[in-house]
Design an enzyme around this catalytic site. Structure first.
Site, PDB file in Angstrom:
ATOM      1  N   ASN A  15       0.804  -1.226   0.000  1.00 56.21           N
ATOM      2  CA  ASN A  15       0.000   0.000   0.000  1.00 56.21           C
ATOM      3  C   ASN A  15       0.837   1.276   0.000  1.00 56.21           C
ATOM      4  OD1 ASN A  15       0.833  -0.744   2.622  1.00 56.21           O
ATOM      5  ND2 ASN A  15      -0.735   0.540   3.569  1.00 56.21           N
ATOM      6  N   ARG A  16       2.158   1.159   0.028  1.00 54.92           N
ATOM      7  CA  ARG A  16       3.000   2.359   0.004  1.00 54.92           C
ATOM      8  C   ARG A  16       4.428   1.987  -0.362  1.00 54.92           C
ATOM      9  NH1 ARG A  16       3.890   3.754   6.466  1.00 54.92           N
ATOM     10  NH2 ARG A  16       4.716   1.710   7.051  1.00 54.92           N
ATOM     11  N   ILE A  18       7.988   0.976  -1.631  1.00 54.51           N
ATOM     12  CA  ILE A  18       8.471  -0.037  -2.565  1.00 54.51           C
ATOM     13  C   ILE A  18       7.360  -1.022  -2.918  1.00 54.51           C
ATOM     14  CG2 ILE A  18      10.038  -2.004  -2.797  1.00 54.51           C
ATOM     15  CD1 ILE A  18      12.084  -0.397  -1.147  1.00 54.51           C
ATOM     16  N   ASP A  52      -2.455  -9.204   8.209  1.00 60.46           N
ATOM     17  CA  ASP A  52      -1.485  -9.028   9.292  1.00 60.46           C
ATOM     18  C   ASP A  52      -0.552 -10.222   9.246  1.00 60.46           C
ATOM     19  OD1 ASP A  52      -0.020  -8.804  11.606  1.00 60.46           O
ATOM     20  OD2 ASP A  52      -1.748  -8.709  12.964  1.00 60.46           O
ATOM     21  N   TYR A 145      16.978  -6.026  12.505  1.00 58.37           N
ATOM     22  CA  TYR A 145      16.538  -5.896  11.114  1.00 58.37           C
ATOM     23  C   TYR A 145      17.425  -6.710  10.177  1.00 58.37           C
ATOM     24  CZ  TYR A 145      15.093  -3.561   6.775  1.00 58.37           C
ATOM     25  OH  TYR A 145      14.633  -3.282   5.507  1.00 58.37           O
ATOM     26  N   LYS A 149      16.287  -9.877   7.778  1.00 53.43           N
ATOM     27  CA  LYS A 149      16.416  -9.831   6.327  1.00 53.43           C
ATOM     28  C   LYS A 149      17.409 -10.872   5.809  1.00 53.43           C
ATOM     29  CE  LYS A 149      13.458  -6.583   5.385  1.00 53.43           C
ATOM     30  NZ  LYS A 149      12.241  -6.867   4.586  1.00 53.43           N
ATOM     31  N   ILE A 178      16.781   3.435  -0.968  1.00 58.84           N
ATOM     32  CA  ILE A 178      15.770   3.766  -1.970  1.00 58.84           C
ATOM     33  C   ILE A 178      15.033   5.027  -1.526  1.00 58.84           C
ATOM     34  CG2 ILE A 178      13.754   2.921  -3.219  1.00 58.84           C
ATOM     35  CD1 ILE A 178      16.311   1.271  -3.716  1.00 58.84           C
TER      36      ILE A 178
END
Length: 239
Positions: A15-16, A18, A52, A145, A149, A178
Site C-alpha cells: 500500500n506504500r 516499494i 497481518d 533488522y 532480512k 531507496i
C-alpha cells in the site's frame, strides 16, 4: 510490455513505498494484483485485502479473499511487508527483537507457507522475498533488522530445494537505499554520507526495485531460483 503468462500475485505491504511500486508495475505487466496490508485499503484502484503477517489466521484469510477477487489460485507472492525498530544492541529490548523478527522473517515464512498451497494448485508460480542490502552488508543499530532480512536468504534457498521440481521459483531482491518516505526523513548530512558510500552516487527509485521483481515474476525467470538480486547501486557488491 505485458508478460505472456499473467499470474495472480499477492503483494504484502503493497500500500506504500516499494510495495506499492511493485504492485503497480506488476499490474502494468498484465498480472492480476492484490495488495495485502493491515488497513485493507486499496491504493490507486488496486484490489486489497486485510493482512497481518504476524497472524497465521489473517494470512490464510487474506489469501482466500484474494483468490475470490481474482477468481483463481494465487500464482505469485511478493513478501514485502516489513518494519524497523533501530537501536544499538546494548539498548535494544526483547520486544524490539521479537517484533521485527516476527514481522519481517516469520511473517514472510507464514505467507510463503500459505502461498505454497496456492502455487501447487496453480501447478507452478513465483515467490519473491524482499530483503535488504543490510542483510549481508550489515548496519550499526540494525542487528534485529539485518538478522530478519538475512534469514530470508535461507528461506528462499531451502524452499527452492523443496519446491523446484514443482515449477515454483523462490528468489530474494535486496534493495539498498531507496527514495521513500523513510529515507526522506533522514538529515541531509546523513543522506550525503550514504550517497558517498554508493558507487552509483545516488539513492535508487522504488520503480527500480519493482523492475527486478517484475523480472523474477515473469516467464523469463523460470530458471532463476534461490538467487539474491541486489538493487543497491553497487553498495553491497553482491555480498
Amino acid at each position: 510490455m505485458t508478460d505472456p503468462t499473467p499470474r495472480p500475485v499477492l503483494v504484502t505491504g503493497g500500500n506504500r513505498g516499494i510495495g506499492l511500486a511493485i504492485a503497480r508495475d506488476l499490474r502494468e505487466a498484465g498480472h492480476p494484483v492484490v495488495v495485502g496490508c493491515r488497513s485493507g485499503e486499496a491504493p490507486d484502484g488496486l484490489d486489497a485485502v486485510t493482512l497481518d503477517v504476524t497472524d497465521a489466521e489473517s494470512v490464510d484469510a487474506a489469501f482466500t479473499e484474494a483468490e475470490k477477487i481474482v477468481g483463481a489460485p494465487m500464482g505469485g507472492l511478493v513478501a514485502n511487508a516489513g518494519i524497523t525498530r533501530d537501536q544499538l544492541l546494548l539498548r535494544m529490548t526483547d520486544e524490539d527483537v521479537d517484533t521485527v523478527l516476527d514481522t519481517n522473517l516469520v511473517g514472510a515464512i507464514r505467507c510463503a507457507r500459505r502461498a505454497t498451497r496456492s502455487l501447487m494448485r496453480a501447478k507452478g508460480g513465483r515467490i519473491v522475498l524482499v530483503s535488504s542490502v543490510v542483510a549481508l552488508y550489515g548496519s550499526p543499530g540494525q542487528v534485529n533488522y539485518a538478522a530478519s532480512k538475512a534469514g530470508l536468504v535461507g528461506v528462499a534457498r531451502s524452499l527452492t530445494r523443496e519446491l523446484g521440481a514443482r515449477r515454483i521459483t523462490v528468489n530474494v531482491v535486496a534493495p539498498g537505499y531507496i527514495d521513500t518516505a523513510m529515507t526522506e526523513e533522514l538529515p541531509e548530512d546523513l543522506k550525503a554520507t550514504y550517497r558517498g558510500l554508493i558507487p552509483a552516487g545516488r539513492f535508487g527509485a522504488p520503480e527500480e526495485v519493482a523492475a527486478a521483481v517484475r523480472f523474477l515474476v515473469s516467464d523469463a525467470a523460470a530458471y532463476v531460483s534461490g538467487a539474491v538480486i541486489p538493487v543497491d547501486g553497487g553498495l553491497g557488491m553482491g555480498h
